[in-house]
Design a protein around this motif. Structure first.
Motif, PDB file in Angstrom:
ATOM      1  N   GLN A 120     -18.283   2.383   5.821  1.00 55.30           N
ATOM      2  CA  GLN A 120     -18.553   3.770   5.428  1.00 55.30           C
ATOM      3  C   GLN A 120     -18.957   4.613   6.639  1.00 55.30           C
ATOM      4  O   GLN A 120     -18.823   5.827   6.633  1.00 55.30           O
ATOM      5  N   THR A 121     -19.458   3.933   7.669  1.00 53.31           N
ATOM      6  CA  THR A 121     -19.965   4.680   8.822  1.00 53.31           C
ATOM      7  C   THR A 121     -18.869   4.928   9.855  1.00 53.31           C
ATOM      8  O   THR A 121     -19.079   5.657  10.824  1.00 53.31           O
ATOM      9  N   LEU A 122     -17.696   4.330   9.644  1.00 53.41           N
ATOM     10  CA  LEU A 122     -16.630   4.495  10.638  1.00 53.41           C
ATOM     11  C   LEU A 122     -16.098   5.925  10.617  1.00 53.41           C
ATOM     12  O   LEU A 122     -16.123   6.596   9.582  1.00 53.41           O
ATOM     13  N   ASP A 123     -15.614   6.365  11.760  1.00 55.60           N
ATOM     14  CA  ASP A 123     -15.053   7.730  11.760  1.00 55.60           C
ATOM     15  C   ASP A 123     -13.594   7.689  11.314  1.00 55.60           C
ATOM     16  O   ASP A 123     -12.985   6.623  11.167  1.00 55.60           O
ATOM     17  N   HIS A 124     -13.081   8.859  11.113  1.00 54.19           N
ATOM     18  CA  HIS A 124     -11.748   9.037  10.542  1.00 54.19           C
ATOM     19  C   HIS A 124     -10.685   8.264  11.324  1.00 54.19           C
ATOM     20  O   HIS A 124      -9.900   7.509  10.759  1.00 54.19           O
ATOM     21  N   ASN A 125     -10.694   8.435  12.641  1.00 54.94           N
ATOM     22  CA  ASN A 125      -9.623   7.833  13.436  1.00 54.94           C
ATOM     23  C   ASN A 125      -9.679   6.316  13.436  1.00 54.94           C
ATOM     24  O   ASN A 125      -8.651   5.649  13.414  1.00 54.94           O
ATOM     25  N   THR A 126     -10.893   5.756  13.489  1.00 56.35           N
ATOM     26  CA  THR A 126     -11.025   4.299  13.485  1.00 56.35           C
ATOM     27  C   THR A 126     -10.509   3.739  12.166  1.00 56.35           C
ATOM     28  O   THR A 126      -9.752   2.755  12.130  1.00 56.35           O
ATOM     29  N   LEU A 127     -10.907   4.394  11.068  1.00 60.22           N
ATOM     30  CA  LEU A 127     -10.436   3.965   9.749  1.00 60.22           C
ATOM     31  C   LEU A 127      -8.923   3.988   9.684  1.00 60.22           C
ATOM     32  O   LEU A 127      -8.270   3.030   9.271  1.00 60.22           O
ATOM     33  N   GLN A 191     -12.311   4.622  -2.522  1.00 63.07           N
ATOM     34  CA  GLN A 191     -13.390   5.283  -1.787  1.00 63.07           C
ATOM     35  C   GLN A 191     -13.034   5.431  -0.311  1.00 63.07           C
ATOM     36  O   GLN A 191     -13.314   6.467   0.302  1.00 63.07           O
ATOM     37  N   ILE A 192     -12.391   4.404   0.233  1.00 56.68           N
ATOM     38  CA  ILE A 192     -11.997   4.497   1.645  1.00 56.68           C
ATOM     39  C   ILE A 192     -10.969   5.615   1.840  1.00 56.68           C
ATOM     40  O   ILE A 192     -11.096   6.447   2.746  1.00 56.68           O
ATOM     41  N   LEU A 193      -9.973   5.642   0.957  1.00 55.60           N
ATOM     42  CA  LEU A 193      -8.936   6.679   1.093  1.00 55.60           C
ATOM     43  C   LEU A 193      -9.559   8.058   0.936  1.00 55.60           C
ATOM     44  O   LEU A 193      -9.204   9.007   1.641  1.00 55.60           O
ATOM     45  N   GLN A 195     -12.593   8.905   1.637  1.00 53.89           N
ATOM     46  CA  GLN A 195     -13.337   9.183   2.868  1.00 53.89           C
ATOM     47  C   GLN A 195     -12.378   9.684   3.954  1.00 53.89           C
ATOM     48  O   GLN A 195     -12.662  10.650   4.655  1.00 53.89           O
ATOM     49  N   LEU A 196     -11.221   9.037   4.032  1.00 56.71           N
ATOM     50  CA  LEU A 196     -10.235   9.419   5.037  1.00 56.71           C
ATOM     51  C   LEU A 196      -9.749  10.850   4.838  1.00 56.71           C
ATOM     52  O   LEU A 196      -9.451  11.567   5.783  1.00 56.71           O
ATOM     53  N   LEU A 197      -9.634  11.235   3.576  1.00 53.75           N
ATOM     54  CA  LEU A 197      -9.058  12.548   3.274  1.00 53.75           C
ATOM     55  C   LEU A 197     -10.134  13.620   3.142  1.00 53.75           C
ATOM     56  O   LEU A 197      -9.891  14.702   2.630  1.00 53.75           O
ATOM     57  N   GLY A 198     -11.357  13.306   3.583  1.00 52.69           N
ATOM     58  CA  GLY A 198     -12.423  14.297   3.540  1.00 52.69           C
ATOM     59  C   GLY A 198     -12.949  14.505   2.133  1.00 52.69           C
ATOM     60  O   GLY A 198     -13.281  15.628   1.746  1.00 52.69           O
ATOM     61  N   ASN A 199     -13.038  13.419   1.357  1.00 54.07           N
ATOM     62  CA  ASN A 199     -13.580  13.457  -0.006  1.00 54.07           C
ATOM     63  C   ASN A 199     -13.027  14.589  -0.864  1.00 54.07           C
ATOM     64  O   ASN A 199     -13.723  15.570  -1.140  1.00 54.07           O
ATOM     65  N   PRO A 200     -11.794  14.469  -1.278  1.00 52.50           N
ATOM     66  CA  PRO A 200     -11.193  15.509  -2.120  1.00 52.50           C
ATOM     67  C   PRO A 200     -11.944  15.688  -3.438  1.00 52.50           C
ATOM     68  O   PRO A 200     -12.655  14.784  -3.875  1.00 52.50           O
ATOM     69  N   LYS A 201     -11.771  16.874  -4.020  1.00 57.12           N
ATOM     70  CA  LYS A 201     -12.515  17.250  -5.226  1.00 57.12           C
ATOM     71  C   LYS A 201     -12.244  16.258  -6.360  1.00 57.12           C
ATOM     72  O   LYS A 201     -13.158  15.780  -7.005  1.00 57.12           O
ATOM     73  N   SER A 202     -10.946  15.974  -6.612  1.00 58.40           N
ATOM     74  CA  SER A 202     -10.693  14.988  -7.662  1.00 58.40           C
ATOM     75  C   SER A 202     -10.025  13.752  -7.088  1.00 58.40           C
ATOM     76  O   SER A 202      -9.134  13.844  -6.246  1.00 58.40           O
ATOM     77  N   ILE A 203     -10.509  12.618  -7.547  1.00 58.94           N
ATOM     78  CA  ILE A 203      -9.908  11.335  -7.182  1.00 58.94           C
ATOM     79  C   ILE A 203      -9.507  10.691  -8.501  1.00 58.94           C
ATOM     80  O   ILE A 203     -10.358  10.379  -9.332  1.00 58.94           O
ATOM     81  N   ALA A 278      -5.288  -1.472   1.820  1.00 57.82           N
ATOM     82  CA  ALA A 278      -6.068  -0.661   2.756  1.00 57.82           C
ATOM     83  C   ALA A 278      -7.513  -1.139   2.777  1.00 57.82           C
ATOM     84  O   ALA A 278      -8.146  -1.263   3.848  1.00 57.82           O
ATOM     85  N   TYR A 279      -8.042  -1.443   1.591  1.00 57.10           N
ATOM     86  CA  TYR A 279      -9.426  -1.929   1.521  1.00 57.10           C
ATOM     87  C   TYR A 279      -9.560  -3.234   2.305  1.00 57.10           C
ATOM     88  O   TYR A 279     -10.464  -3.397   3.118  1.00 57.10           O
ATOM     89  N   ARG A 280      -8.634  -4.157   2.067  1.00 55.65           N
ATOM     90  CA  ARG A 280      -8.735  -5.460   2.733  1.00 55.65           C
ATOM     91  C   ARG A 280      -8.561  -5.326   4.244  1.00 55.65           C
ATOM     92  O   ARG A 280      -9.153  -6.072   5.015  1.00 55.65           O
ATOM     93  N   ALA A 281      -7.735  -4.347   4.641  1.00 55.67           N
ATOM     94  CA  ALA A 281      -7.537  -4.128   6.072  1.00 55.67           C
ATOM     95  C   ALA A 281      -8.824  -3.626   6.707  1.00 55.67           C
ATOM     96  O   ALA A 281      -9.210  -4.061   7.801  1.00 55.67           O
ATOM     97  N   VAL A 282      -9.511  -2.712   6.028  1.00 53.49           N
ATOM     98  CA  VAL A 282     -10.705  -2.110   6.610  1.00 53.49           C
ATOM     99  C   VAL A 282     -11.885  -3.076   6.516  1.00 53.49           C
ATOM    100  O   VAL A 282     -12.600  -3.305   7.485  1.00 53.49           O
ATOM    101  N   ARG A 283     -12.046  -3.672   5.342  1.00 55.55           N
ATOM    102  CA  ARG A 283     -13.232  -4.503   5.117  1.00 55.55           C
ATOM    103  C   ARG A 283     -13.126  -5.851   5.839  1.00 55.55           C
ATOM    104  O   ARG A 283     -14.077  -6.301   6.471  1.00 55.55           O
ATOM    105  N   PHE A 284     -11.964  -6.499   5.725  1.00 53.43           N
ATOM    106  CA  PHE A 284     -11.843  -7.847   6.266  1.00 53.43           C
ATOM    107  C   PHE A 284     -10.933  -7.925   7.488  1.00 53.43           C
ATOM    108  O   PHE A 284     -10.762  -8.994   8.059  1.00 53.43           O
ATOM    109  N   GLY A 285     -10.305  -6.833   7.835  1.00 52.66           N
ATOM    110  CA  GLY A 285      -9.378  -6.850   8.958  1.00 52.66           C
ATOM    111  C   GLY A 285      -8.081  -7.569   8.635  1.00 52.66           C
ATOM    112  O   GLY A 285      -7.308  -7.920   9.512  1.00 52.66           O
TER     113      GLY A 285
END
Lengths: 585, 353
Positions: A120-127, A191-193, A195-203, A278-285
């Motif tokens: 959750q603390t990663l920045d946009h580009n790293t994610l 949630q990751i997606l 976060q990447l998209l700047g927390n859109p109004k509706s998910i 995407a989740y598995r890529a970010v969380r577990f690499g």
């Protein structure tokens, strides 16, 4: 309850989803050989970075994305690279292309992965880089590299993120299984997606109402999240609700303008499978090296969903499911509406393979011959893009590309609803595909011819311009010469019979001097004149000989040349005679 | 091993064009039965004769065109044309009239244009109009409905009917004026007066004995086809609405100038047969739903105009053929708006010059 919109048209083919849902998600023993095509996504093929004989570990990068619209490919298991060669691809063309072939060592040893707990603390580009490097391409069927969709152009404000769990194709239950078994990962991925998209109004997670189990599991997973911004939206089952444009219309009421992207209307849409990846890529690499695929059809003894490494040969999977080749009417990768028929089972599962369908002859008999179109309009009623398929068919037969374009054939999503309902059994979509191909070719040809025309016209212009310039120079020289002449005459007139002015005298002296330096001996001059005469007379002979052979109009032309040659000969004779007279005299 | 190659979609809704056509034929039954009940078996014999002749013509031309005969016969489109023509003809039409009609419909209007799916005009209506113009006497002799029969008189039986059709044996007092004829020839009486004095009205309920029930029969058949989604509601409903509006506008309160009430127009002549079985012919009509509404509405208006001020008592065939001409034009201006486009294309916009 959120408002949902309806799409135009649509059909309700028999769902046939229960067959593959009788058994739990399974996995297979590792196949001895895995085949990884370098192009499993939309865009440029990846570039292999391993060589034959290399040892690879599970999850190791083996081919690098070539440019932004491309995707990395990783080894699905450990073993050795037994070849980088052309193999038959899982593609409607049945053609072959470069693949990395890995012989499994059976150990399935993982490479070291870059896990991250507090992503959750990663920045946009790293994610984004984590998702990009995992090689995730849309797992719903199209295979568009996910990282591109998740990074829309800066000026576009994304207010809605849609996770596509529609799975409207009959038979396929891969996403259904995924949502039932990995609901938490779907939510975490969402949630990751977001976060990447700047927390859109509706998910929104869109699921058709024929998957109550999936809706229940996702809702349950959501209820465990604090301050949950994500909403599950269920809507009536109808094919093709799961098309990206259709789902956007159902959930938001917006239409993606023709030729634009969903991001242009503030929406990003991702398949639930891609979301989990995407989740598995970010969380577990973990890179994308396996997926859930539905294996179904009456030509199989076992029908179920399996988690299978990318690259597993279809033939191997069929073998494990009690496949009877004698019963099968065709072998389809994908669903019965948009999937394509494979001509061999010797192709691998790729990132977009959501279903392997092996229907029996009774289940999917060969289509009857097409009858005449009676323009009943059932196709127009079924078309989700509000096209007039009967007119498109008419113009396709006539190969009237202008009319096809005017009737917006480009907006056809090839969902097959029109062919499905056609009482005359006309393979309409096939006509549209052929016409689209012809239009593409036509556009290429037109561009080519436009370019040559432009080049030709430019050349003509250049020649004309040069001609005009030359003419202008000539005129200027003429004017200058006239002026000089007039000046000279005026001078002579003003100076009477007096000798030439100094500078004219200079010119004359220079000319004489030049003539002197060029002065040649009489012998040489004589030889020159004789040579001229002999060459002129031999030319005359040749021309005469040709004149005798030639006929018709050609003869006239050659006779004219004979005249010319005769003149030259007499000219040369005169000159020689003159010279001899001068020498003798 | 190589598997069968085929393009998607691999699934197909069961059924084919033959099924659609069979549904249409099935849906004509209520109308056919009421017609036969009220006017004797003439229409039934017509339908049989025309159906067989139409299929024979189709088979013959297909043979000449070297096409697979059974493949095309099995789509039942020729049978539909024959049945519709048979329904439209007066009961006990002479066989040679029916034959001319079938040849005109199948050979001229359909096969010469390329056969199934290629005919710009409705074949049954082409056949009907050619007959109406060529044989005005035979084509305007309608049998009397059973309610009008005198004491002791019976409806023409099948034997007498066949004799009339095949040997031109005259039948006794079998023809009567149709309700539309009555209105056409009326020039001084109030509508109420007509309804009281003319037997065809006084023995009926709303629009003439027999006719009203035949129309209701066709309406029922049409609703069945709508329910089966064989066609959409757009063309028939807009035709019926426009015809009713025209009738309402020129009803004139039932004066001697009246063209008849909306109910009268809806339930007389070939209104319902036309609305649900002729106007809905997809091949010769407009293609989009909007286009079909315009197409149907224009037919409704024309039917009223020709019925009231034209020379012919009924007008469905002429109105339909005129609008067949206009269908491509309507199509140009009624394309639906495609997904993702702001507005629909009109006319020949966006086409290369």
């Amino acid at each position: 309850m959120r408002k949902v919109w309806d799409i135009h048209g649509g059909v309700h083919p028999p769902e046939n989803k229960q067959q593959s849902m009788q058994q739990a998600l399974a996995s297979l023993p590792l196949a001895p050989e895995l085949v990884l095509p370098l192009n499993q996504h939309i865009g440029k093929p990846a570039i292999a970075i391993v060589a034959e004989g290399d040892t690879v570990l599970k999850g190791q990068l083996i081919a690098k994305a070539d440019g932004p619209i491309s995707a990395n490919i990783h080894a699905p298991t450990s073993g050795t690279v037994s070849g980088i060669e052309d193999r038959t691809l899982p593609h409607p063309s049945g053609g072959s292309g470069p693949c990395i072939v890995i012989s499994s060592d059976g150990k399935d040893t993982w490479a070291e992965l870059d896990a991250c707990e507090n992503y959750q603390t990663l920045d946009h580009n790293t994610l984004l880089e984590k998702i990009r490097s995992a090689g995730i391409a849309g797992m719903g069927g199209a295979g568009f590299p996910a990282a591109i969709k998740l990074n829309p152009r800066g000026n576009l404000k994304i207010d809605t993120l849609i996770l596509n769990g529609t799975e409207c194709e009959p038979y396929i239950t891969a996403d259904d299984t995924l949502m039932q078994t990995r609901a938490q990962e779907v939510v975490a991925g969402a949630q990751i997606l977001a976060q990447l998209l700047g927390n859109p109004k509706s998910i929104l997670i869109g699921i058709e109402d024929n998957k109550p189990e999936a809706i229940r599991s996702i809702s349950k997973a959501l209820s465990e999240v604090e301050n949950n911004p994500i909403e599950v939206v269920s809507f009536p089952t109808k094919y093709p609700s799961g098309g990206e444009k259709q789902l956007i219309q159902i959930l938001t009421g917006r239409e993606v303008p023709a030729g634009k992207l969903p991001a242009d209307v503030g929406v990003v849409c991702q398949n639930v499978g891609s979301t989990v990846a995407a989740y598995r890529a970010v969380r577990f690499g973990e890179p994308l090296i396996s997926r859930i695929t539905t294996v179904v059809g009456e030509a199989l003894e076992i029908q179920r969903n399996i988690e299978v490494p990318i690259g597993t040969p279809i033939g191997y999977i069929l073998e494990q499911h009690g496949f009877t080749a004698a019963n099968v009417s065709r072998l389809i990768m994908g669903g019965p509406m948009m999937g394509f028929a494979l001509n061999t089972a010797d192709v691998p599962v790729i990132k977009t393979t959501n279903c392997i369908l092996a229907p029996s002859r009774a289940e999917m008999p060969a289509p009857p011959p097409a009858q005449a179109c009676i323009r009943c309009g059932m196709c127009a009623e079924a078309c989700p893009a509000s096209l007039l398929p009967q007119q498109l068919f008419w113009y396709s037969m006539a190969e009237d590309l202008d009319k096809l374009e005017a009737h917006n054939i480009a907006d056809c999503i090839e969902c097959g609803a029109c062919s499905y309902v056609c009482p005359s059994n006309i393979p309409l979509v096939q006509f549209y595909r052929a016409s689209k191909g012809a239009m593409k070719q036509h556009a290429i040809d037109k561009e080519k011819s436009d370019r040559s025309r432009a080049r030709f016209e430019f050349r003509q212009q250049r020649i004309e311009k040069a001609e005009v310039e030359k003419e202008a120079k000539r005129a200027a020289r003429k004017v200058a010469a006239e002026a000089a002449k007039a000046k000279l005459a005026a001078k002579q007139a003003s100076e009477g019979d007096s000798p030439k002015t100094d500078d004219t005298a200079d010119v004359v002296a220079a000319a004489i001097a030049k003539a002197k330096t060029q002065d040649i001996s009489p012998e040489v001059q004589l030889a020159k004149l004789e040579r001229a005469l002999s060459s002129a007379s031999s030319r005359l002979d040749r021309t005469l000989a040709r004149a005798e052979e030639a006929e018709g109009e050609k003869k006239d032309a050659i006779l004219a040349r004979v005249k010319d040659a005769e003149l030259k000969v007499s000219d040369a004779k005169n000159k020689l005679a003159e010279f001899q007279a001068r020498e003798n005299g | 091993m190589a598997f069968m190659q085929m393009t998607s979609p691999h699934a197909h809704r069961p059924g084919n064009t033959g099924h659609v056509m069979k549904l249409v034929i099935l849906a004509t039954l209520p109308g056919l039965i009421t017609l036969s009940y009220f006017f004797g078996p003439g229409t039934l014999i017509n339908v049989f004769t025309a159906g067989i002749m139409a299929m024979a013509c189709e088979a013959l031309v297909l043979k000449l065109r070297q096409r697979p005969v059974m493949f095309y016969i099995n789509d039942y489109s020729a049978l539909v044309t024959g049945v519709l023509l048979g329904l439209a003809l007066p009961p006990y039409t002479p066989w040679w009239v029916i034959a001319v009609g079938c040849v005109s419909a199948i050979v001229l209007a359909k096969q010469l244009y390329g056969g199934m799916g290629y005919n710009p005009f409705n074949p049954a209506m082409v056949g009907y109009v050619i007959l109406l113009i060529s044989f005005p006497v035979e084509m305007t002799q309608w049998a009397m409905p059973r309610t009008l029969l005198a004491e002791g008189q019976a409806l023409t039986g099948p034997i007498d009917g066949l004799a009339k059709m095949w040997f031109a044996t005259p039948l006794d007092a079998y023809t009567g004026a149709t309700p539309l004829d009555v209105f056409k020839q009326n020039n001084s009486q109030l509508v109420q007066h007509l309804y009281d004095t003319q037997a065809v009205f006084s023995t009926g309920r709303w629009a003439g004995a027999g006719w009203e029930w035949a129309n209701i029969g066709f309406l029922m058949g049409g609703c069945f086809l709508l329910y089966k989604k064989v066609f959409t509601w757009h063309a028939p409903v807009s035709m019926l609405i426009s015809l009713s509006l025209m009738a309402a506008m020129f009803n004139d309160g039932g004066s001697s100038n009246s063209g008849g009430s909306p109910l009268f127009h809806l339930l007389s002549g070939a209104t319902m047969l036309g609305a649900f079985f002729i106007v809905t012919d997809p091949v010769s009509s407009a293609t989009s739903n909007k286009g079909r509404m315009i197409y149907g509405a224009a037919i409704g208006i024309l039917i009223y105009l020709i019925r009231t001020w034209g020379n012919y008592p009924d007008a469905v065939a002429f109105a339909v053929l005129l609008l067949n001409f206009a269908a491509p034009f309507i199509d140009y201006y009624t394309l639906p708006r495609t997904y993702g486009h702001n507005k629909a294309r009109r006319g020949t916009e966006k086409e290369a010059e």
